[in-house]
Design a protein around this motif. Structure first.
Motif, PDB file in Angstrom:
ATOM      1  N   PRO A 172      44.099  40.246  40.405  1.00  0.00           N
ATOM      2  CA  PRO A 172      44.033  41.717  40.457  1.00  0.00           C
ATOM      3  C   PRO A 172      42.728  42.269  39.888  1.00  0.00           C
ATOM      4  N   PHE A 173      42.229  41.665  38.815  1.00  0.00           N
ATOM      5  CA  PHE A 173      40.962  42.113  38.232  1.00  0.00           C
ATOM      6  C   PHE A 173      39.799  41.853  39.187  1.00  0.00           C
ATOM      7  N   LEU A 174      39.778  40.675  39.802  1.00  0.00           N
ATOM      8  CA  LEU A 174      38.707  40.339  40.732  1.00  0.00           C
ATOM      9  C   LEU A 174      38.718  41.276  41.933  1.00  0.00           C
ATOM     10  N   TYR A 175      39.903  41.608  42.406  1.00  0.00           N
ATOM     11  CA  TYR A 175      40.013  42.504  43.563  1.00  0.00           C
ATOM     12  C   TYR A 175      39.490  43.898  43.225  1.00  0.00           C
ATOM     13  N   THR A 230      28.638  38.954  49.337  1.00  0.00           N
ATOM     14  CA  THR A 230      29.477  38.021  50.084  1.00  0.00           C
ATOM     15  C   THR A 230      30.408  37.208  49.202  1.00  0.00           C
ATOM     16  N   ASN A 231      29.958  36.851  48.004  1.00  0.00           N
ATOM     17  CA  ASN A 231      30.766  35.984  47.145  1.00  0.00           C
ATOM     18  C   ASN A 231      31.905  36.704  46.436  1.00  0.00           C
ATOM     19  N   LEU A 232      31.983  38.033  46.592  1.00  0.00           N
ATOM     20  CA  LEU A 232      33.080  38.771  45.971  1.00  0.00           C
ATOM     21  C   LEU A 232      33.577  39.830  46.963  1.00  0.00           C
ATOM     22  N   PRO A 233      34.218  39.384  48.045  1.00  0.00           N
ATOM     23  CA  PRO A 233      34.670  40.327  49.077  1.00  0.00           C
ATOM     24  C   PRO A 233      35.916  41.087  48.633  1.00  0.00           C
ATOM     25  N   PRO A 234      36.036  42.360  48.985  1.00  0.00           N
ATOM     26  CA  PRO A 234      37.228  43.135  48.637  1.00  0.00           C
ATOM     27  C   PRO A 234      38.399  42.802  49.560  1.00  0.00           C
ATOM     28  N   ASP A 235      38.798  41.557  49.558  1.00  0.00           N
ATOM     29  CA  ASP A 235      39.869  41.063  50.423  1.00  0.00           C
ATOM     30  C   ASP A 235      40.709  40.080  49.607  1.00  0.00           C
ATOM     31  N   LYS A 275      43.098  38.020  50.353  1.00  0.00           N
ATOM     32  CA  LYS A 275      43.281  36.685  50.921  1.00  0.00           C
ATOM     33  C   LYS A 275      42.044  35.833  50.681  1.00  0.00           C
ATOM     34  N   ALA A 276      40.858  36.415  50.882  1.00  0.00           N
ATOM     35  CA  ALA A 276      39.615  35.667  50.668  1.00  0.00           C
ATOM     36  C   ALA A 276      39.436  35.312  49.194  1.00  0.00           C
ATOM     37  N   LEU A 277      39.775  36.240  48.310  1.00  0.00           N
ATOM     38  CA  LEU A 277      39.670  35.969  46.879  1.00  0.00           C
ATOM     39  C   LEU A 277      40.678  34.909  46.442  1.00  0.00           C
ATOM     40  N   ARG A 278      41.859  34.963  47.032  1.00  0.00           N
ATOM     41  CA  ARG A 278      42.871  33.947  46.742  1.00  0.00           C
ATOM     42  C   ARG A 278      42.369  32.559  47.136  1.00  0.00           C
ATOM     43  N   ALA A 279      41.705  32.484  48.294  1.00  0.00           N
ATOM     44  CA  ALA A 279      41.153  31.206  48.753  1.00  0.00           C
ATOM     45  C   ALA A 279      40.052  30.722  47.809  1.00  0.00           C
ATOM     46  N   LYS A 280      39.255  31.643  47.291  1.00  0.00           N
ATOM     47  CA  LYS A 280      38.217  31.267  46.334  1.00  0.00           C
ATOM     48  C   LYS A 280      38.824  30.681  45.069  1.00  0.00           C
ATOM     49  N   MET A 294      27.992  44.523  65.934  1.00  0.00           N
ATOM     50  CA  MET A 294      28.608  44.971  64.689  1.00  0.00           C
ATOM     51  C   MET A 294      27.511  45.433  63.736  1.00  0.00           C
ATOM     52  N   ASN A 295      27.880  46.373  62.853  1.00  0.00           N
ATOM     53  CA  ASN A 295      26.906  46.831  61.871  1.00  0.00           C
ATOM     54  C   ASN A 295      26.879  45.870  60.678  1.00  0.00           C
ATOM     55  N   PHE A 296      26.009  46.166  59.710  1.00  0.00           N
ATOM     56  CA  PHE A 296      25.836  45.260  58.577  1.00  0.00           C
ATOM     57  C   PHE A 296      27.122  45.078  57.786  1.00  0.00           C
ATOM     58  N   GLN A 297      27.821  46.159  57.510  1.00  0.00           N
ATOM     59  CA  GLN A 297      29.040  46.064  56.710  1.00  0.00           C
ATOM     60  C   GLN A 297      30.083  45.203  57.404  1.00  0.00           C
ATOM     61  N   GLU A 298      30.215  45.359  58.732  1.00  0.00           N
ATOM     62  CA  GLU A 298      31.178  44.555  59.477  1.00  0.00           C
ATOM     63  C   GLU A 298      30.786  43.077  59.464  1.00  0.00           C
ATOM     64  N   ALA A 299      29.486  42.794  59.650  1.00  0.00           N
ATOM     65  CA  ALA A 299      29.022  41.407  59.654  1.00  0.00           C
ATOM     66  C   ALA A 299      29.170  40.772  58.279  1.00  0.00           C
ATOM     67  N   ASP A 300      28.855  41.537  57.236  1.00  0.00           N
ATOM     68  CA  ASP A 300      28.950  41.028  55.869  1.00  0.00           C
ATOM     69  C   ASP A 300      30.403  40.701  55.518  1.00  0.00           C
ATOM     70  N   GLU A 301      31.307  41.575  55.908  1.00  0.00           N
ATOM     71  CA  GLU A 301      32.735  41.337  55.636  1.00  0.00           C
ATOM     72  C   GLU A 301      33.239  40.141  56.431  1.00  0.00           C
ATOM     73  N   PHE A 302      32.839  40.045  57.692  1.00  0.00           N
ATOM     74  CA  PHE A 302      33.273  38.926  58.526  1.00  0.00           C
ATOM     75  C   PHE A 302      32.783  37.605  57.945  1.00  0.00           C
ATOM     76  N   ASN A 303      31.523  37.587  57.496  1.00  0.00           N
ATOM     77  CA  ASN A 303      30.951  36.378  56.907  1.00  0.00           C
ATOM     78  C   ASN A 303      31.696  35.979  55.641  1.00  0.00           C
ATOM     79  N   ALA A 304      32.024  36.955  54.787  1.00  0.00           N
ATOM     80  CA  ALA A 304      32.694  36.663  53.523  1.00  0.00           C
ATOM     81  C   ALA A 304      34.079  36.067  53.743  1.00  0.00           C
TER      82      ALA A 304
END
Length: 337
Positions: free
Chosen positions: A14-17, A28-33, A35-40, A188-198
């Motif tokens: 919860p803190f990381l999110y 990229t290393n700290l995405p607001p997602d 599921k991705a944070l859980r995988a990390k 896609m714009n930068f924000q979309e690409a950055d989120e997809f990559n993360a």
């Protein structure tokens, strides 16, 4: 000092999110997602649990805890060998010199070439400090604790190390570099690409990024202006990296054009200058220092006071409490300056 660096646990999600939502994009290393944070976190748990074996592509997540409140107020990450699970792409900035005898002129063209030169390096990244805590040296603690962790586990890390700094992001969350180059090849714009990559990884880069060198003269002026430039909030981080011996060696991030800094791992100042010895006693006098103890999931690091001698080291009581150590324990310390 009531703050301590330690290994991240499931309870920190919860803190990381909440911190991820404060990054402002391009992180990229700290995405607001969740599921991705859980995988990390799952990947980090696996790395902390492995006690031997060869260098492989692992990730360690550390957090900054306020030991008085139990709140997590910052985080940082270490990657042992990038590019083993997925290609690690960078742009290499180079120059092509051509001469025309007929015109009696020499032309030097700056070029960006997509490469995987940095595969196999270790990486320090994912550093984020809560905006409410950006004082008192906590950013320094987060950054340099990673080098003490590497020193404690040197066999798990490569001989070369890198750090990617976030590039320039505009007020709307866009990237002039992305808009002027890579964005032209993606729907896609930068924000979309950055989120997809993360969340999904780098394969789409290999699928769609242009493979031929790009002449920077063909980019927009706004894109050229930010090549190799850190985000304004990352200038202090860049200075800290330079103080550790990192240098910008012609590599930039493929998304936002931010600089990639590199160094020889054993030459990093904190790793090179740190000393390890037994804790002799507690005493409030001493020089300001970073002090660490423990291995893997038992690693802890704090800011405090240390007074080394030929027999060992004396530290202050608050640091001993934060590190959860008593006399006789093995501690590593390095001057704060």
């Amino acid at each position: 000092m009531t703050f301590c660096i330690r290994a991240a646990t499931d309870a920190d999600l919860p803190f990381l999110y909440e911190m991820a939502k404060l990054t402002g994009g391009g992180f990229t290393n700290l995405p607001p997602d969740r599921k991705a944070l859980r995988a990390k976190l799952d990947r980090s748990h696996e790395a902390f649990a492995r006690t031997d074996g060869p260098i492989t592509d692992e990730a360690f997540v550390l957090v900054l805890e306020n030991t008085a409140t139990g709140e997590v107020r910052g985080t940082c990450q270490l990657f042992t060998q990038v590019g083993q699970r997925h290609p690690f792409y960078s742009y290499r900035l180079g120059t092509l010199t051509q001469h025309s005898a007929a015109l009696s002129r020499t032309f030097r063209a700056e070029m960006l070439s997509l490469c995987t030169d940095l595969e196999g390096c270790s990486e320090v990244g994912g550093l984020f400090l809560h905006p409410g805590e950006r004082a008192g040296g906590l950013g320094l603690l987060l950054a340099r604790s990673r080098y003490l962790f590497i020193r404690q586990h040197r066999a798990r890390f490569a001989d070369r190390i890198l750090a990617e700094l976030r590039g320039v992001i505009d007020e709307s969350g866009g990237s002039p570099f992305w808009d002027g180059l890579a964005g032209r090849f993606f729907a896609m714009n930068f924000q979309e690409a950055d989120e997809f990559n993360a969340i999904n990884g780098h394969q789409f880069i290999a699928d769609l990024f242009p493979k031929h060198p790009i002449y920077t003269a063909m980019l927009t002026e706004s894109a050229r202006a930010v090549i190799g430039m850190p985000h304004p909030s990352g200038r202090a981080a860049m200075r800290m990296l330079e103080n550790e011996g990192f240098a910008h060696d012609s590599y930039v991030d493929i998304f936002d054009g931010g600089p990639t800094m590199t160094a020889r791992t054993s030459s990093v100042r904190t790793i090179r200058e740190a000393q390890t010895g037994p804790l002799l006693q507690l005493h409030e006098e001493g020089e300001e220092a970073l002090i660490a103890t423990g291995e893997l999931a038992g690693f802890r690091c704090c800011l405090g006071r240390a007074r080394p001698s030929a027999e060992g080291v004396t530290i202050d009581a608050a640091s001993a409490a934060a590190l959860q150590v008593q006399t006789g324990a093995t501690v590593t310390h390095v001057a704060r300056v």
